[in-house]
Design a protein around this motif. Structure first.
Motif, short mmCIF file in Angstrom:
data_model
loop_
_atom_site.label_atom_id
_atom_site.label_comp_id
_atom_site.label_asym_id
_atom_site.label_seq_id
_atom_site.Cartn_x
_atom_site.Cartn_y
_atom_site.Cartn_z
N LYS A 70 3.32 -24.17 8.65
CA LYS A 70 2.73 -24.47 9.96
C LYS A 70 3.45 -23.67 11.03
O LYS A 70 4.66 -23.45 10.92
N THR A 71 2.74 -23.30 12.05
CA THR A 71 3.32 -22.49 13.12
C THR A 71 4.56 -23.13 13.71
O THR A 71 5.53 -22.45 14.03
N GLU A 72 4.54 -24.45 13.86
CA GLU A 72 5.61 -25.12 14.60
C GLU A 72 6.87 -25.41 13.80
O GLU A 72 7.89 -25.76 14.37
N ASN A 73 6.82 -25.27 12.49
CA ASN A 73 7.97 -25.63 11.66
C ASN A 73 8.49 -24.45 10.86
O ASN A 73 7.69 -23.67 10.31
N PHE A 74 9.80 -24.36 10.76
CA PHE A 74 10.41 -23.24 10.04
C PHE A 74 11.69 -23.74 9.36
O PHE A 74 12.79 -23.50 9.84
N PRO A 75 11.57 -24.44 8.24
CA PRO A 75 12.76 -24.97 7.57
C PRO A 75 13.54 -23.89 6.83
O PRO A 75 12.96 -22.92 6.30
N LEU A 76 14.85 -24.09 6.80
CA LEU A 76 15.77 -23.20 6.08
C LEU A 76 16.44 -24.00 4.97
O LEU A 76 17.02 -25.05 5.24
N THR A 77 16.37 -23.50 3.75
CA THR A 77 16.95 -24.21 2.61
C THR A 77 18.06 -23.40 1.97
O THR A 77 17.88 -22.19 1.73
N LEU A 78 19.18 -24.07 1.75
CA LEU A 78 20.25 -23.51 0.94
C LEU A 78 20.07 -24.13 -0.44
O LEU A 78 20.23 -25.34 -0.61
N GLU A 79 19.69 -23.33 -1.41
CA GLU A 79 19.29 -23.90 -2.70
C GLU A 79 20.49 -24.42 -3.49
O GLU A 79 20.40 -25.44 -4.18
N SER A 80 21.62 -23.76 -3.38
CA SER A 80 22.84 -24.19 -4.05
C SER A 80 24.00 -23.81 -3.12
O SER A 80 24.49 -22.68 -3.17
N ALA A 81 24.37 -24.75 -2.26
CA ALA A 81 25.30 -24.44 -1.17
C ALA A 81 26.66 -23.96 -1.68
O ALA A 81 27.19 -24.46 -2.69
N THR A 82 27.22 -23.00 -0.96
CA THR A 82 28.56 -22.49 -1.25
C THR A 82 29.42 -22.63 0.00
O THR A 82 28.90 -22.73 1.12
N ARG A 83 30.73 -22.63 -0.16
CA ARG A 83 31.63 -22.80 0.98
C ARG A 83 31.44 -21.71 2.03
O ARG A 83 31.60 -21.95 3.23
N SER A 84 31.08 -20.53 1.58
CA SER A 84 30.89 -19.43 2.52
C SER A 84 29.68 -19.64 3.44
O SER A 84 29.51 -18.90 4.42
N GLN A 85 28.87 -20.63 3.12
CA GLN A 85 27.72 -20.94 3.97
C GLN A 85 28.05 -22.00 5.02
O GLN A 85 27.18 -22.38 5.80
N THR A 86 29.29 -22.43 5.07
CA THR A 86 29.74 -23.28 6.18
C THR A 86 29.62 -22.47 7.46
O THR A 86 30.18 -21.39 7.58
N SER A 87 28.88 -23.00 8.42
CA SER A 87 28.59 -22.23 9.62
C SER A 87 27.84 -23.11 10.60
O SER A 87 27.52 -24.26 10.33
N VAL A 88 27.55 -22.52 11.76
CA VAL A 88 26.62 -23.13 12.70
C VAL A 88 25.32 -22.35 12.60
O VAL A 88 25.32 -21.11 12.73
N TYR A 89 24.23 -23.06 12.39
CA TYR A 89 22.93 -22.42 12.19
C TYR A 89 22.05 -22.67 13.41
O TYR A 89 21.90 -23.80 13.87
N PHE A 90 21.47 -21.60 13.91
CA PHE A 90 20.58 -21.69 15.06
C PHE A 90 19.19 -21.22 14.69
O PHE A 90 19.02 -20.18 14.04
N CYS A 91 18.23 -21.97 15.15
CA CYS A 91 16.84 -21.60 15.04
C CYS A 91 16.38 -21.12 16.42
O CYS A 91 16.86 -21.63 17.46
N ALA A 92 15.47 -20.16 16.45
CA ALA A 92 14.95 -19.65 17.72
C ALA A 92 13.48 -19.32 17.56
O ALA A 92 12.99 -19.13 16.44
N SER A 93 12.80 -19.25 18.69
CA SER A 93 11.39 -18.84 18.67
C SER A 93 11.15 -17.89 19.83
O SER A 93 11.89 -17.88 20.82
N SER A 94 10.12 -17.06 19.69
CA SER A 94 9.71 -16.21 20.81
C SER A 94 8.20 -16.06 20.81
O SER A 94 7.54 -16.19 19.77
N GLU A 95 7.70 -15.73 21.99
CA GLU A 95 6.25 -15.78 22.22
C GLU A 95 5.51 -14.64 21.56
O GLU A 95 4.43 -14.82 21.00
N GLY A 96 6.09 -13.44 21.67
CA GLY A 96 5.31 -12.29 21.23
C GLY A 96 6.16 -11.33 20.44
O GLY A 96 7.01 -11.72 19.65
N GLN A 97 5.93 -10.06 20.66
CA GLN A 97 6.69 -9.02 19.99
C GLN A 97 8.17 -9.26 20.24
O GLN A 97 8.65 -9.18 21.35
N TYR A 98 8.92 -9.51 19.22
CA TYR A 98 10.24 -10.09 19.39
C TYR A 98 11.24 -9.18 20.06
O TYR A 98 12.23 -9.63 20.58
#
Lengths: 114, 111
Positions: A70-98
């Motif tokens: 769906k246009t409004e949702n954009f989930p991110l999945t870590l299939e098998s988490a590793t310690r190196s994936q410890t982080s702050v994750y940000f989602c963003a959106s933009s209207e047009g040509q990015y």
């Protein structure tokens, strides 16, 4: 309220577990993005999407999976988490040509993998 | 490879002075460059966009310049206030078609 919402805000999990970070926007923006932010690095692009059912890899896609049914949702999945994936994750959106449109960011998910 | 450098990790200035932040890029020529502000625990917030054919862009107390010869953008905050304290991110448009973010400069404005 219009905006971009990420959930959860904080998550602690263990290595090897699957974890999904959610992102929801109410503007009907075409483009959506996932970044990670680590000390010593700028924001790094993981995946992006130009529209529903269209996704592409960014700079650091390994270990991550995205979908956009769906246009409004954009989930991110870590299939098998590793310690190196410890982080702050940000989602963003933009209207047009990015490239020449501002990006609107959520407030992030702080993910710790033990 | 494309490289973005924000010259100072931290910048401390006195209230009322002009803050000047520097962003240098190498190995490519972006058509656009954006600046964002990020407060602790929050996502970045868009401030200004400047195109390669624009030398300067202003918005209230903010001014951005874009020198394609020097491969540099300068971000100025005039009459700075403690409320301007934040981390400022430079983001040129990369050759892959996405923004590339610098590590940021943490600005502290002392009263």
């Amino acid at each position: 309220d219009a905006g971009i919402t990420q959930s959860p805000r904080y998550k602690i999990t263990e290595t090897g577990r699957q974890v999904t970070l959610m992102c929801h926007q109410t503007w009907s923006h075409s483009y959506m993005f996932w970044y990670r932010q680590d000390l010593g690095h700028g924001l790094r692009l993981i995946y992006y999407s130009a529209a529903a059912d269209i996704t592409d890899k960014g700079e650091v896609p390994d270990g991550y999976v995205v979908s956009r049914s769906k246009t409004e949702n954009f989930p991110l999945t870590l299939e098998s988490a590793t310690r190196s994936q410890t982080s702050v994750y940000f989602c963003a959106s933009s209207e047009g040509q990015y490239s020449n449109q501002p990006q609107h960011f959520g407030d992030g998910t702080r993910l710790s993998i033990l | 490879s494309q490289k973005i450098e924000q010259n100072s990790e931290a910048l401390n200035i006195q209230e009322g002075k002009t803050a000047t932040l520097t962003c240098n890029y190498t190995n490519y020529s972006p058509a656009y460059l954006q600046w964002y502000r990020q407060d602790p625990g929050r996502g970045p917030v868009f401030l200004l966009l400047i195109r390669e054919n624009e030398k300067e862009k202003r918005k209230e107390r903010l001014k951005v310049t874009f020198d394609t010869t020097l491969k540099q953008s300068l971000f100025h905050i005039t009459a700075s206030q403690p409320a301007d304290s934040a981390t400022y991110l430079c983001a040129p448009f990369g050759s892959q078609g996405n923004l590339i973010f610098g590590k940021g400069t943490k600005l502290s404005v002392k009263p």
